[in-house]
Every structure is written in structure tokens, then in C-alpha cells.
Scaffold this motif. Structure first.
Motif, mmCIF file in Angstrom:
data_model
loop_
_atom_site.group_PDB
_atom_site.id
_atom_site.type_symbol
_atom_site.label_atom_id
_atom_site.label_comp_id
_atom_site.label_asym_id
_atom_site.label_seq_id
_atom_site.Cartn_x
_atom_site.Cartn_y
_atom_site.Cartn_z
ATOM 1 N N ASP A 100 81.721 57.389 -78.751
ATOM 2 C CA ASP A 100 80.878 56.834 -79.559
ATOM 3 C C ASP A 100 80.230 58.410 -80.220
ATOM 4 O O ASP A 100 79.377 58.634 -80.940
ATOM 5 C CB ASP A 100 81.254 55.553 -79.810
ATOM 6 C CG ASP A 100 82.013 54.767 -80.371
ATOM 7 O OD1 ASP A 100 83.020 55.298 -81.431
ATOM 8 O OD2 ASP A 100 81.899 53.702 -79.909
ATOM 9 N N GLY A 114 79.163 49.944 -91.171
ATOM 10 C CA GLY A 114 78.407 50.894 -92.584
ATOM 11 C C GLY A 114 78.574 49.591 -93.791
ATOM 12 O O GLY A 114 77.451 49.739 -94.967
ATOM 13 N N ASP A 115 79.730 48.774 -93.055
ATOM 14 C CA ASP A 115 80.047 48.374 -95.003
ATOM 15 C C ASP A 115 79.166 47.418 -95.070
ATOM 16 O O ASP A 115 78.788 46.769 -95.898
ATOM 17 C CB ASP A 115 81.529 47.821 -94.603
ATOM 18 C CG ASP A 115 82.325 48.957 -94.726
ATOM 19 O OD1 ASP A 115 82.807 49.862 -95.032
ATOM 20 O OD2 ASP A 115 83.617 48.697 -94.515
ATOM 21 N N HIS A 128 74.619 53.566 -83.463
ATOM 22 C CA HIS A 128 75.827 54.648 -83.687
ATOM 23 C C HIS A 128 76.088 53.438 -85.086
ATOM 24 O O HIS A 128 75.912 52.185 -84.866
ATOM 25 C CB HIS A 128 76.690 54.100 -82.973
ATOM 26 C CG HIS A 128 78.290 54.680 -83.209
ATOM 27 N ND1 HIS A 128 78.510 55.752 -84.291
ATOM 28 C CD2 HIS A 128 79.130 53.858 -83.540
ATOM 29 C CE1 HIS A 128 79.836 55.786 -84.131
ATOM 30 N NE2 HIS A 128 80.250 54.819 -83.749
ATOM 31 N N SER A 175 78.902 53.452 -88.516
ATOM 32 C CA SER A 175 80.050 53.377 -89.327
ATOM 33 C C SER A 175 79.656 54.204 -90.431
ATOM 34 O O SER A 175 78.725 53.802 -90.908
ATOM 35 C CB SER A 175 81.697 52.640 -89.219
ATOM 36 O OG SER A 175 81.231 51.236 -89.380
ATOM 37 N N ASP A 176 80.751 55.101 -90.689
ATOM 38 C CA ASP A 176 80.457 55.553 -92.257
ATOM 39 C C ASP A 176 79.577 53.747 -92.967
ATOM 40 O O ASP A 176 80.433 53.085 -93.429
ATOM 41 C CB ASP A 176 81.335 56.173 -92.684
ATOM 42 C CG ASP A 176 81.549 57.750 -92.430
ATOM 43 O OD1 ASP A 176 80.544 57.667 -91.320
ATOM 44 O OD2 ASP A 176 81.906 58.364 -92.105
ATOM 45 N N THR A 177 79.141 54.503 -93.991
ATOM 46 C CA THR A 177 77.602 53.764 -94.922
ATOM 47 C C THR A 177 78.874 54.384 -96.127
ATOM 48 O O THR A 177 79.034 54.838 -96.783
ATOM 49 C CB THR A 177 77.023 53.492 -95.484
ATOM 50 O OG1 THR A 177 76.608 54.361 -96.133
ATOM 51 C CG2 THR A 177 76.151 53.803 -93.769
ATOM 52 N N PRO A 178 79.242 53.322 -97.097
ATOM 53 C CA PRO A 178 80.148 53.296 -98.644
ATOM 54 C C PRO A 178 78.600 53.594 -99.846
ATOM 55 O O PRO A 178 77.445 53.715 -99.178
ATOM 56 C CB PRO A 178 80.495 51.668 -99.372
ATOM 57 C CG PRO A 178 79.530 50.827 -97.624
ATOM 58 C CD PRO A 178 78.926 50.983 -96.627
ATOM 59 N N SER A 222 66.101 52.970 -90.004
ATOM 60 C CA SER A 222 66.960 53.681 -88.782
ATOM 61 C C SER A 222 65.542 52.578 -87.672
ATOM 62 O O SER A 222 63.921 52.780 -87.682
ATOM 63 C CB SER A 222 67.037 54.815 -88.945
ATOM 64 O OG SER A 222 66.148 55.475 -88.758
#
Length: 335
Positions: A52, A236-237, A258, A260-263, A279
Motif C-alpha cells: 500500500d 475513506g468511507d 494511508h 482508501s478513497d473517500t466518497p 491530515s
């Protein structure tokens, strides 16, 4: 010496992390050679092992929550002698001269280097550290208790300060692993009301045992609006979930290296009323010194689960599967 090596980044179940022979490292002139006694297991180690975080050093040895003793001293080092107990953390080196270093933000230095990513870390019998980045450790705590403080604790501390929690404020913690359970103790000691949002009954029980006012599923709403929230889970969710839980003017601090993609975010429900998201990038040495002093003062303690160094692969698999609460620590069983 024996050391773990990320031979083939990928799922830890597929054995790309291997236990190999490596030469005992030679410290540079400004470095210490450290005989590892304990090393915390951090989620960042998992990200490095699984790719990752792209490996910066082929075959790198992970590990950046190291407690050990000085076994050798570089020619230019002053102030350390063989036998001194020291801590080795994530931030390994900066240039010391860029605009960021000059203003006290060395964690943003473009030339920064990291233990267990750019240089071999503590999943080994020996490692090295620049002497100016070695931490002197409180005498009252043993090696296993100290190890998680050196990253999980320090990062949690920086994330807490980035969350801009007002005195006596309401803090939400999303995820409750190694870093969050240390952050919670400090926030409670400083007078905050803490609500924990996390998966897993064991983590929820630990949160309540430590003094959290509530412990619910990560996607649930806390029982009251939050002044501040910290996202420790690399999911990210959960970003819009946490933002919706904030009161007007609240701050979300995202602690992981790290995510994951955010909505997509909905402006009116997620960001309006001057909510903000920040951040967290690494830490400074000052963060480390401040946190270790506060941890000693307030009795911040990690809930630890020990594994022999020779079973580091199992520790990472258990971390990934959420099989323990608190933090895992590798203990050198090879001398």
C-alpha cells in the motif's frame, strides 16, 4: 543477524515477508547501532509489507517502534555510550535546512527519511538510528510498554493536537487500535469526553474500560455532537460519517499514512457550518518528547499482546484480521 525482509510486497498471507539472514548493520559516523529488545507492530508496517506504501528500499526490514540498547557508536556521536536504552521512531532523518525544518515543521521536510521504509527497521536483532533522532526513554516503563508509544502514541498525540479539541470538549475516535487507545487515555486525562466508534466487541469493551463515555459501531452516530474527531481507521468511507458527527465549527483529523478513497462529500451535511478536515503527516521530534513526558505524567499505558520476533508475520496477519485489541509488540527471542 536474523531479520524480516519485504521480499515481495503483497498480502501478508502469501509470505512475501520472509525471515532472512542479513549482515549486522554498520552505523554511519552520526548513527547508533541499536540491539533491539522490543519492537511495536504498527499498521504502517502492514502497509509497507503489502505494498500500500511503495517500498523505498528493496527487501526493507519493517519496524519503527523500537526499544533497544546502544551496541555501537559512530565516530561523530556525542552523548551516547554503549548500554544506553534508546527508542527508534518513524521519523529517521531530515535535511534540517529547508523552509519546513526552519519553521519547526520537520515532519513536512521533502527530504525526510523513515525507519522501516527508507532504512531497515526493528523487525531484526539490530538496527541503526541517527543519534539526533534517537529518543531517550522514561526509566519507569519496561520495553514492551514503551514500544507502542514510539509511533502509535506519538502519532495519536499529533492527531489529537491537529483535531483542535477545546478544553473539556467532546472527542470522537474512529477505529480503536494501538494509536487510538493511547490517544484516548491522554484526552481523558486532559478532561475530554471521549466517544469511540469502532468495529469489534473487544475494542468497544476496551474503550469503555479505559473510560470512554460510549462505544458504538464505526458507522453509528455518537450520542452527542462532537467538537473534534480523529479518524484512525484507514477507511475513506468513514470521512463523511465522521464529518456529519461534528458539531458546528468542529474539526476532523485524519491520522493514517494511508487511506482508501473517500466518497463524494455533500457540502450542506458534511462541511457547512465551518467544519474542517486536517491530515496528519508523521511527527516532529518535539512531538515525541512532549508525548513521552505527558505519557509518563498521566500514566498512559498500552494494552499489549506480545509475539516473539520470529513470529512477526503472524503478528501482522493478526493485526490485519483485527484479532487483538490495543497493540502488538515483538520481543527479541534471539538475543
Amino acid at each position: 543477524m536474523r531479520a524480516w525482509s519485504v521480499v515481495t510486497p503483497g498480502p501478508v498471507e502469501e509470505e512475501g515477508l520472509r525471515f532472512v539472514e542479513k549482515p549486522v548493520p554498520e552505523p554511519a559516523d552520526d548513527e547508533l547501532l541499536v540491539h533491539v529488545r522490543a519492537c511495536g507492530v504498527c499498521r504502517t508496517d502492514l502497509h509497507v509489507a503489502e505494498g500500500d506504501l511503495p517500498v523505498h528500499r528493496p527487501g526493507v526490514t519493517p519496524g519503527h517502534e523500537v526499544v533497544g540498547v546502544v551496541a555501537g557508536v559512530g565516530a561523530a556521536v556525542e552523548g551516547f555510550t554503549a548500554g544506553d536504552r534508546v527508542g527508534v521512531a518513524w521519523l529517521r532523518r531530515t535535511d534540517g535546512s529547508c523552509a519546513y525544518c526552519s519553521r519547526g515543521a520537520e515532519n513536512l521536510c521533502p527530504a525526510s527519511r523513515y525507519t522501516g521504509w527508507d532504512a531497515d527497521g526493528g523487525y531484526a536483532q539490530y538496527t541503526t538510528v541517527p543519534a539526533s533522532f534517537a529518543h531517550r526513554l522514561p526509566a519507569a516503563l519496561d520495553d514492551v510498554a514503551l514500544a507502542p508509544l514510539l509511533c502509535a502514541g506519538i502519532i495519536g498525540y499529533r492527531a489529537l493536537r491537529r483535531a483542535a479539541l477545546p478544553p473539556g470538549g467532546r472527542l470522537g475516535l474512529y477505529g480503536f487500535g494501538g494509536s487510538a487507545h493511547l490517544c484516548a487515555q491522554l484526552a481523558l486525562a486532559e478532561g475530554a469526553t471521549v466517544h469511540v466508534l469502532t468495529r469489534g466487541s473487544a475494542a468497544q469493551r476496551l474503550a469503555l474500560e479505559l473510560g470512554a463515555a460510549s462505544a458504538r459501531d464505526a458507522y453509528a452516530m455518537p450520542p452527542e455532537p462532537l467538537d473534534s474527531a480523529i479518524l484512525f481507521a484507514p477507511v475513506g468511507d468513514l470521512v463523511p460519517v465522521a464529518l456529519r458527527a461534528l458539531d458546528r465549527g468542529g474539526t476532523l483529523s485524519v491520522a493514517g499514512i494511508h487511506l482508501s478513497d473517500t466518497p463524494p462529500l455533500h457540502y450542506e451535511t458534511d462541511l457547512f457550518y465551518e467544519k474542517q478536515m486536517r491530515s496528519v503527516t508523521s511527527n516532529t521530534r518535539a512531538d515525541g518528547r512532549e508525548f513521552l513526558a505527558l505519557a509518563a505524567r498521566h500514566g498512559v499505558r498500552a494494552t499489549t499482546h506480545t509475539y516473539p520476533l520470529t513470529r512477526a508475520d503472524q503478528a501482522l496477519r493478526d493485526l490485519k484480521a483485527g484479532r487483538f485489541d490495543g497493540a502488538a509488540v515483538l520481543v527479541n527471542d534471539l538475543s
